[in-house]
Design a protein around this motif. Sequence first.
Motif, PDB file in Angstrom:
ATOM      1  N   ALA A 767      24.628 -79.106 -87.603  1.00  0.00           N
ATOM      2  CA  ALA A 767      23.361 -78.508 -88.045  1.00  0.00           C
ATOM      3  C   ALA A 767      22.287 -78.657 -86.970  1.00  0.00           C
ATOM      4  CB  ALA A 767      22.903 -79.159 -89.357  1.00  0.00           C
ATOM      5  N   VAL A 772      23.648 -72.631 -89.044  1.00  0.00           N
ATOM      6  CA  VAL A 772      22.917 -72.389 -90.287  1.00  0.00           C
ATOM      7  C   VAL A 772      23.758 -72.775 -91.503  1.00  0.00           C
ATOM      8  CG1 VAL A 772      21.880 -70.606 -91.725  1.00  0.00           C
ATOM      9  CG2 VAL A 772      21.490 -70.596 -89.262  1.00  0.00           C
ATOM     10  N   ARG A 776      22.678 -75.271 -94.530  1.00  0.00           N
ATOM     11  CA  ARG A 776      22.735 -74.905 -95.955  1.00  0.00           C
ATOM     12  C   ARG A 776      23.604 -75.899 -96.733  1.00  0.00           C
ATOM     13  NH1 ARG A 776      26.209 -70.737 -96.002  1.00  0.00           N
ATOM     14  NH2 ARG A 776      24.704 -69.488 -94.819  1.00  0.00           N
ATOM     15  N   ALA A 802      17.136 -73.948 -92.628  1.00  0.00           N
ATOM     16  CA  ALA A 802      18.034 -72.797 -92.753  1.00  0.00           C
ATOM     17  C   ALA A 802      17.234 -71.521 -93.042  1.00  0.00           C
ATOM     18  CB  ALA A 802      19.055 -73.047 -93.856  1.00  0.00           C
ATOM     19  N   ASP A 807      18.262 -67.528 -93.106  1.00  0.00           N
ATOM     20  CA  ASP A 807      19.330 -67.604 -94.106  1.00  0.00           C
ATOM     21  C   ASP A 807      18.776 -67.187 -95.471  1.00  0.00           C
ATOM     22  OD1 ASP A 807      21.541 -68.113 -95.593  1.00  0.00           O
ATOM     23  OD2 ASP A 807      21.602 -70.267 -95.237  1.00  0.00           O
TER      24      ASP A 807
END
Length: 949
Positions: A767, A772, A776, A802, A807
């Motif tokens: 991450a 992404v 998440r 994110a 996202d």
Amino acid sequence: MVMFRRPARVSLAFRPARIGSASLAGFAVWMALAAPGASQTSAPRSLAPNADFSKICQPATKPHLTRDWSTWDRSQPVNNPDEMYEAAIAYAEGRSDISRSPLTARKLLEDLADRPWAGRGRAHFRLGKLFLDPAAGPVDAERAASHFKTASSMLNMDASVLLAQLHVQGRIAAANVRDAEQLLRASATAGNIDGMIELARLQRSGKIGSVPQGATDDLIKLALQTLYADLGKGKCGALFEIGTILSEDALVPGGLTEAVRWFEAAARQGDAKADLALAEIYLQGRVEAAPEQFLSHLTRAAEAGQPRAMTLLGERLLLGDRAPKDVPKAIAWLERAGSNADPEAYKLLARHYRGEFGAAADLPKAADVLVKASALPGHTNGILVSLARLYAAGTTGKPDVNAALSLYRQAAARGDVGSLTEMAKLLLAYPAMGRSEEALRHLKEAASLGDADAMGVLAELYACSTAVAPDPVQAEVWLTRAAEAGHVRSISAIANQAGDDPAVAQRNAKALLRAAERGDRESMILLSSAYRSGLGVTMDEAASARWREIALAPGEGRTRAMVLLARRMLDGKSGGRDEAGARTLLEAAAQESDPNAQLELGRLLVAQRGRSEDVMKGVQLLRESASAGNAAAMLALAELPNAQLQVTGKTGLEWRQAAAAAGNVRAAITLAASAKDEPEAARWLTRIASLPVCTTRDMVELAQAYHKVPGPDHKENARLWMKRALADTQGSGRDPSALFLIGRAMVEEVGGPASKNEAVRYIQISAEAGRVDAMRYLGRGYVSGEIGESNMQTAVQWLSRALQKGDAAVAADLSRVAAMPTEAAGRAVETLRASAESGFAPAIREYGRSLQLGFGVPADPRTGAAWLLKAAEAGDTIAMKELSRAFASGYGVELSASASTEWLQRAARAGDPEAMYGLSLAMTLGFGTDVNASAAQDWLKTAEGAARK
């Protein structure tokens, strides 16, 4: 014969150009004055190339053959050796009424060379020439030299010249440039024109030391003067010879334009060699000419029996290049050229039958013409290899492995090292044959002979193969050797491992330069990129452009260069993503039926979701690539919706099964993981056992498949593959995507219980590196407590990151966190508000819902509905449905059935199945719209179809 007196002046015999310090125009006058002549009553004439030579040329006689010499054998009497010799020449060269047959020519000449007759020297000379002609069989310079020596001892000066050439070229064991000089001086002194010209070339080469420029110029002048004298005697073959000398820039700088005029004069007298010379000059673009002019010369040369002209004409007609595309006529000419012992013609026919020029593929016919080519004495290893590849792929749908291996062995026995590598690859592709040890021997033999591809395959085998025990040290050794030998994939692999290490970049650049200079087109593309970026070499835009131009020039290997460059354009490695440029390159390569080009172009086109024509063309290209055995294309088809696959005749599942059967390990892993029962899963796991599993992703997913499927050893296999994946990650530069896969599998206890903290650490590293999906996963995991204790503050932190990366999925997660009675609720709403104000539609929608419903903030239905309206107008279908519900209930907006149905309809038209069902119900009931049972039924069918996708 018409005789000419010496003219006082001769103009326009040649155009001005330089031969050393003398101009061609001045030399023409000198040469004409030196031409033989006698007192005549007629007016003086010039022998310029535009003269009417039909009045002086002695017609070339075509020897009349009283028997069919192709059927002659030594048991039959020979009453006329001269006729036998003329027959041998006809079969050696071919003519309009006799197809070329080098084997027949050799048979006749071998007898004549042993026969006591006056022409023995000529027979030895011609026999020596056959041993240097690739069309007559394997070239044997030593045997040729032996015959030339014998002919030379019989005062055959043509043999002396060719023997001298073998010395100069170093093609014989006793090569000696001084011997060559003596032979050429003797032949030049005897008046042999080729001897004069070859001696001039030798002097210009500097191999015999410094020779005055004037001395060399005098040799060229003497050769032209001699030819001019022959022309005055009516020997019009001199027209072609004069053109040949003038067309060589090293002999007569700037003489090409005048050479064309002499070739045209020769062509007017029916000299087919001149027609062919002109056609090739025009084809190469050395002189501009209209297409009809080029085609006229080429056709005349072909009709006169010139095999190369037949092949060139067939190729132009196939391509429609400078000639109207005419496939039947092209095939006829190529078949005629093939019957004249030209294997290149059969190679072109094979490419046509493979579908490379736009026609439907007919692989059995392609194999048939290659079989004919392999029967010719001059067939090349390339023909054997092409035929082997056809058999390996299967001309009738089923591979003939044994036939392919036999052909590879023949090519390898003739010195083709690459055939050893291809044979090994074929054996490795069929592990059930149990011949991996033999494959390994072939690879090591090829590698010892310098084959870079064999080194690259060995590196891959030792890195991750079931054929040999994994050996990271050996893998690294072979990878380094392959890169140093110019193997493109190995160079790229080392570059990826090394990152920005300048020392590695310099070594790679040197390896690329060596490979590029050997003609490897893919290396040229990478070298061009290096010069452009300055990676490993000094930045040089001119060198970059030059290598790229060479790589993309017509010829063998061009399509591979196009595909590599296109891939680099698509991944941004050639200066930013250039989809249009990549598409142009791939379309050109796909026209030549390159399976990899079809794969890449197909992938590019099916991604154009709004362009149905492009999508269907992409599907067709993927199908063609898959039909050529490309497993990656099969997998690409498997991932398409079944509606798009109807034209292929297979479902997505069937294409995935085909990909797995063809050796695609990812397809096999997916099939094992999604199997409906244990026997089916076991079937695909057995298939995987014979395939190389090389990437961390495949290792982890295979571990997950074993973890999921019951079986006596499956838990242990899952543990072993997870262990390999972890080891692979440590040595692969800690790829973020690989780390995420491993961490998630560890959380799921694939391969046995694992430390949650260690699993989370892998995911966090991923991450932090920008993945992404890892952000998440962490956000949701900290909400649910799946990866440890529930921690809303940390959850919001990762979900926010994110969301900032675009996202859309986490906007709803943040909205749910806002609805929870925790201290993190306010921060979740604030994150949504900031993103909403920046214009991100999913955040606009979720911020609106939070305001509507009072998630993390006091409820404000009207303001919330206003934000929902913004999201809906921005195209967010979920917001459209939320707005529809608001109008239906009057929550935050005025109650309006028509507005409710209108927004539902907009969501349905945007492709949302739930909205389609709702719209169907509204039309059935007449809610906010007129009752329309027919339209309602249509929307219901559309919704069911969309749901199935």
